[in-house]
Design a protein around this motif. Structure first.
Motif, mmCIF file in Angstrom:
data_model
loop_
_atom_site.group_PDB
_atom_site.id
_atom_site.type_symbol
_atom_site.label_atom_id
_atom_site.label_comp_id
_atom_site.label_asym_id
_atom_site.label_seq_id
_atom_site.Cartn_x
_atom_site.Cartn_y
_atom_site.Cartn_z
ATOM 1 N N GLY B 70 21.859 51.885 42.821
ATOM 2 C CA GLY B 70 21.581 50.592 42.194
ATOM 3 C C GLY B 70 22.334 49.492 41.996
ATOM 4 N N THR B 71 22.235 48.334 41.512
ATOM 5 C CA THR B 71 23.195 47.425 41.353
ATOM 6 C C THR B 71 23.705 47.141 39.880
ATOM 7 O OG1 THR B 71 21.505 45.615 41.249
ATOM 8 C CG2 THR B 71 22.517 46.135 43.411
ATOM 9 N N ASP B 72 24.547 46.318 39.716
ATOM 10 C CA ASP B 72 24.861 45.959 38.250
ATOM 11 C C ASP B 72 24.468 44.677 37.941
ATOM 12 O OD1 ASP B 72 26.801 44.323 39.361
ATOM 13 O OD2 ASP B 72 28.562 45.161 38.448
ATOM 14 N N GLN B 73 24.939 44.141 36.731
ATOM 15 C CA GLN B 73 24.241 42.935 36.224
ATOM 16 C C GLN B 73 24.426 41.744 37.210
ATOM 17 O OE1 GLN B 73 25.304 42.500 32.137
ATOM 18 N NE2 GLN B 73 23.080 42.034 31.630
ATOM 19 N N SER B 74 25.495 41.747 37.995
ATOM 20 C CA SER B 74 25.991 40.548 38.823
ATOM 21 C C SER B 74 25.438 40.940 40.212
ATOM 22 C CB SER B 74 27.251 40.494 38.833
ATOM 23 O OG SER B 74 27.946 40.453 37.504
ATOM 24 N N GLY B 75 24.661 41.971 40.365
ATOM 25 C CA GLY B 75 23.952 42.309 41.568
ATOM 26 C C GLY B 75 24.882 42.948 42.347
ATOM 27 N N ARG B 76 26.278 43.696 42.032
ATOM 28 C CA ARG B 76 27.055 44.205 42.909
ATOM 29 C C ARG B 76 26.479 45.784 43.007
ATOM 30 N NH1 ARG B 76 32.068 41.754 39.508
ATOM 31 N NH2 ARG B 76 30.804 42.858 38.015
ATOM 32 N N ASP B 77 26.826 46.211 44.226
ATOM 33 C CA ASP B 77 26.404 47.509 44.581
ATOM 34 C C ASP B 77 27.292 48.583 43.776
ATOM 35 O OD1 ASP B 77 25.070 49.662 46.392
ATOM 36 O OD2 ASP B 77 26.894 50.037 47.137
ATOM 37 N N VAL B 78 26.714 49.271 42.981
ATOM 38 C CA VAL B 78 27.339 50.097 42.065
ATOM 39 C C VAL B 78 28.080 51.381 43.063
ATOM 40 C CG1 VAL B 78 27.091 52.118 40.235
ATOM 41 C CG2 VAL B 78 26.018 49.802 40.056
ATOM 42 N N LEU B 79 27.642 52.014 44.027
ATOM 43 C CA LEU B 79 28.023 52.962 44.725
ATOM 44 C C LEU B 79 29.618 52.389 45.344
ATOM 45 C CD1 LEU B 79 28.323 55.806 46.170
ATOM 46 C CD2 LEU B 79 26.988 54.847 47.868
ATOM 47 N N SER B 80 29.532 51.213 46.114
ATOM 48 C CA SER B 80 30.491 50.560 46.589
ATOM 49 C C SER B 80 31.783 50.473 45.682
ATOM 50 C CB SER B 80 30.409 49.035 47.028
ATOM 51 O OG SER B 80 29.283 49.332 48.121
ATOM 52 N N ARG B 81 31.345 50.005 44.560
ATOM 53 C CA ARG B 81 32.422 49.801 43.226
ATOM 54 C C ARG B 81 32.814 50.988 42.918
ATOM 55 N NH1 ARG B 81 33.144 45.138 41.351
ATOM 56 N NH2 ARG B 81 33.488 45.597 39.084
ATOM 57 N N LEU B 82 32.247 52.118 42.854
ATOM 58 C CA LEU B 82 32.679 53.446 42.385
ATOM 59 C C LEU B 82 33.759 53.938 43.688
ATOM 60 C CD1 LEU B 82 29.907 55.936 41.399
ATOM 61 C CD2 LEU B 82 31.678 54.947 39.915
ATOM 62 N N LEU B 83 33.244 53.801 44.755
ATOM 63 C CA LEU B 83 34.174 54.252 45.988
ATOM 64 C C LEU B 83 35.479 53.374 45.889
ATOM 65 C CD1 LEU B 83 31.625 54.493 48.695
ATOM 66 C CD2 LEU B 83 32.664 56.356 47.053
ATOM 67 N N TYR B 84 35.535 52.322 45.649
ATOM 68 C CA TYR B 84 36.803 51.319 45.647
ATOM 69 C C TYR B 84 37.385 51.580 44.311
ATOM 70 C CZ TYR B 84 36.599 48.369 49.859
ATOM 71 O OH TYR B 84 36.589 47.877 50.964
ATOM 72 N N GLY B 85 36.653 51.912 43.119
ATOM 73 C CA GLY B 85 37.506 52.221 41.713
ATOM 74 C C GLY B 85 38.175 53.499 41.980
ATOM 75 N N ALA B 86 37.981 54.323 42.855
ATOM 76 C CA ALA B 86 38.705 55.578 43.199
ATOM 77 C C ALA B 86 40.156 55.090 43.494
ATOM 78 C CB ALA B 86 38.164 56.501 44.206
ATOM 79 N N ARG B 87 40.144 54.065 44.095
ATOM 80 C CA ARG B 87 41.608 53.814 44.265
ATOM 81 C C ARG B 87 42.533 53.433 43.247
ATOM 82 N NH1 ARG B 87 41.849 50.052 49.577
ATOM 83 N NH2 ARG B 87 42.016 51.787 50.962
ATOM 84 N N THR B 88 41.974 52.341 42.244
ATOM 85 C CA THR B 88 42.768 52.063 41.270
ATOM 86 C C THR B 88 42.920 53.279 40.293
ATOM 87 O OG1 THR B 88 41.063 51.130 40.218
ATOM 88 C CG2 THR B 88 42.752 49.536 41.094
ATOM 89 N N GLY B 89 41.582 53.780 40.243
ATOM 90 C CA GLY B 89 41.608 55.063 39.311
ATOM 91 C C GLY B 89 42.530 56.395 39.670
ATOM 92 N N LEU B 90 42.738 56.308 40.969
ATOM 93 C CA LEU B 90 44.134 57.224 41.410
ATOM 94 C C LEU B 90 45.349 56.650 41.307
ATOM 95 C CD1 LEU B 90 42.365 59.336 44.249
ATOM 96 C CD2 LEU B 90 42.556 60.133 41.910
ATOM 97 N N LEU B 91 45.618 55.516 41.807
ATOM 98 C CA LEU B 91 46.865 54.873 42.066
ATOM 99 C C LEU B 91 47.570 54.651 40.488
ATOM 100 C CD1 LEU B 91 48.924 53.206 43.730
ATOM 101 C CD2 LEU B 91 47.838 51.299 43.061
ATOM 102 N N GLY B 92 46.783 54.327 39.657
ATOM 103 C CA GLY B 92 47.396 54.279 38.188
ATOM 104 C C GLY B 92 47.756 55.475 37.705
ATOM 105 N N PRO B 93 47.185 56.511 37.328
ATOM 106 C CA PRO B 93 47.818 57.819 37.160
ATOM 107 C C PRO B 93 48.910 58.494 37.951
ATOM 108 C CG PRO B 93 45.167 57.727 36.972
ATOM 109 C CD PRO B 93 45.803 56.686 37.859
ATOM 110 N N LEU B 94 48.768 58.214 39.317
ATOM 111 C CA LEU B 94 49.722 58.527 40.251
ATOM 112 C C LEU B 94 51.031 58.029 40.021
ATOM 113 C CD1 LEU B 94 50.334 60.247 42.667
ATOM 114 C CD2 LEU B 94 50.116 58.225 44.156
ATOM 115 N N LEU B 95 51.108 56.764 39.483
ATOM 116 C CA LEU B 95 52.217 56.215 39.209
ATOM 117 C C LEU B 95 52.676 56.468 37.808
ATOM 118 C CD1 LEU B 95 51.306 52.182 40.291
ATOM 119 C CD2 LEU B 95 53.357 53.899 41.349
#
Lengths: 269, 288
Positions: B70-95
């Motif tokens: 599905g999409t969020d309130q602003s019509g952004r694709d949730v799956l795409s945001r999840l996949l990209y979110g893995a980047r900051t999600g891993l980079l932050g804890p890695l640092l």
């Protein structure tokens, strides 16, 4: 003073938390000589040995090796290495005294690299020689300690201590953790090494038979004090001090009566 | 001949399939983490949409072939945001884990090895940091440096250092008394060389286990910070920020925008926990 005077220990003291463990121990070990320090568990033998190699700091007393004071903690690399080449130690339990991550040949090579960095060309040769001296070959050299038996590990530990070419080798209960049959082999090996290399032995042990086999002089330690010293043969055949007699009587043999020994132990000596 | 050789050939293969031989749960956790890392690395290639592309006409669309989650309130694709979110999600804890492990190793080793006053000073310092809640420190840092990834990462790295430091302190003291390390001192090596060349490698596996567990916690803390609005700022894709975004969607009956990142966070935290415990277990077994 002329010529090397050997290891001279005077009035060495050490306490842990108010309890005095070593209380004014003095003895002399001439160059190339052999001295046994005997006594029961907790008499301060091991603490004395640890102070001599710098693992514990003495509360008082002095240690001189060939006239050089060893009481102060060495400053800088040269002092540290100089001190290490004076006295080396073989630990009691070879199951815990070798680095589990490092093949035993490499662990001896490291010591050579630290102390004799210039002999790069014949380093491998020297390592092989050291291993050969303790009866180990190339096959064992490539192994990690856990792949070797207790006796083999103690051979490695002896070779490692000799790698620094020390003047004095301290053996702290060096055969106590081994099987009786292996003990005899290691003792023979040590006797041979002493004849060949001229290193002085300080043999710390509770085992009178071991001391008899390997040392010329003996000091009997009790409660952190030396109660009797003298040539090993004399002390072990005609003990002067009642404690030495008790210690001798405590050795199991035919007609031995544990009850009588225990009673003698309770009586003030 | 081949019958004799087979076991020798097969064993390493089996071992590779069950990485550390800790049972199926451990294997699943390792796979989850593997997928997470792959997704973070390949996000631009596999994401169906631009994670920040607004499309107000298709706001809060349910799952469909076009938008799998599905999409969020602003019509952004949730799956795409999840996949990209893995980047900051891993980079932050890695640092965070990298910095806190480095700091903890340094402080813990110096304190444990030197003992005496160095130990007293460093241990009290670590107690001090330990007693201040990490999130509070992070919010203070953000107040000074502004929101984003940097300030929370530095704050969490400081907050996590005592966890590693205390562990290393205990290990260093314990190892220092072991004859194999004492033998290096008798040989005349400097304390520095012994610590770097022999102490650290011998305690590294235990520290690694702790770091894996910390990784999960750091991920959760950083997500919490961005949920609160102190971390990565919208419209950048970040799981914590996505949950915050999805809150209002929840009120309108759309669960996916908040639920999907929550599930990802839980999965990642649990997986890191299991891997860390697995390594620790294995070490405990090897000790025996």
């Amino acid at each position: 003073m002329s010529g090397p005077t050997g290891l001279v220990v005077e009035g060495l003291r050490k306490g842990f938390g108010g309890r005095t463990v070593v209380d004014g121990v003095s003895f002399t070990l001439p160059p190339g000589g052999s001295l046994g320090i005997v006594g029961e568990s907790g008499c301060g033998k091991t603490t004395t040995a640890r102070m001599l190699v710098g693992l514990e700091r003495a509360d008082g007393g002095t240690v001189h090796l060939d006239g050089v004071d060893r009481s102060m903690r060495p400053r800088g690399r040269a002092g540290r290495l100089e001190r290490a080449r004076g006295i080396q130690l073989v630990f009691q339990d070879p199951y815990v005294s070798l680095d589990p991550r490092i093949p035993v040949g490499a662990c001896i090579e490291e010591v050579r690299r630290l102390h004799f960095p210039l002999d790069r060309a014949d380093r491998r040769h020297r390592v092989a020689e050291l291993l050969d001296q303790v009866g180990l070959g190339e096959r064992e050299a490539a192994e990690l300690p856990r792949r070797l038996s207790g006796g083999q590990r103690q051979r490695v530990a002896i070779a490692r201590a000799l790698a620094a070419e020390p003047k004095v080798l301290i053996l702290d209960e060096a055969v106590a953790a081994l099987d009786v049959s292996i003990q005899a082999q290691i003792l023979d090996l040590l006797a041979g090494i002493r004849r060949a290399s001229g290193v002085a032995f300080l043999f710390v042990s509770h085992d009178l038979a071991v001391v008899r086999h390997l040392t010329e002089e003996v000091a009997v330690l009790r409660g952190g004090r030396v109660v009797e010293t003298g040539p090993t043969v004399r002390v072990l055949t005609e003990p002067q001090h009642p404690y030495t007699r008790l210690l001798l009587d405590s050795v199991p043999r035919r007609g031995w009566d544990p009850g009588r020994i225990a009673a003698g132990r309770r009586a003030p000596a | 001949m081949s019958a004799v050789l087979t076991p020798a050939v097969r064993r390493p293969l089996l071992r590779r399939l069950r990485p550390l031989g800790n049972g199926p749960l451990f294997t699943v956790a390792v796979l989850v983490l593997g997928v997470l890392v792959l997704v973070a690395a390949l996000a631009p290639l596999i994401a169906p949409y631009d994670p920040e592309a607004l499309d107000l006409r298709s706001s809060l669309v349910g799952s469909s072939a076009d938008h799998l989650l599905g999409t969020d309130q602003s019509g952004r694709d949730v799956l795409s945001r999840l996949l990209y979110g893995a980047r900051t999600g891993l980079l932050g804890p890695l640092l965070v884990v990298g910095l806190s492990t480095a700091g903890g190793l340094l402080l813990g080793t110096v304190a444990g090895w030197r003992g005496g006053w160095a130990d007293a000073v460093l241990s009290r310092l670590m107690d001090l940091v330990f007693s201040v809640p990490g999130l509070l420190v992070a919010i203070m840092f953000v107040a000074v440096a502004g929101p984003g990834l940097t300030a929370p990462v530095i704050a969490m790295a400081v907050a996590y250092t005592p966890y590693v430091g205390r562990l290393v302190h205990g290990l260093a003291r314990q190892e220092k008394a072991r004859p194999y390390l004492e033998s290096y001192r008798v040989q005349g090596w400097s304390g520095w060389t012994i610590c770097v060349r022999h102490l650290l490698p011998n305690i590294a596996p235990t520290v690694l286990a702790q770091s894996a567990i910390n990784f999960g916690y750091a991920l959760m803390d950083l997500a919490a910070l961005s949920f609160l609005g102190f971390g990565v700022q919208p419209p950048a894709a970040d799981w914590g920020a996505m949950i915050n975004d999805g809150e209002s969607a929840l009120q309108q009956g759309a669960t996916m925008p908040a639920l999907a990142p929550s599930v990802c966070i839980v999965l990642a935290v649990v997986a890191f926990g299991i891997v860390g415990e697995g390594i620790a277990d294995r070490l405990a077994r090897r000790e025996r």
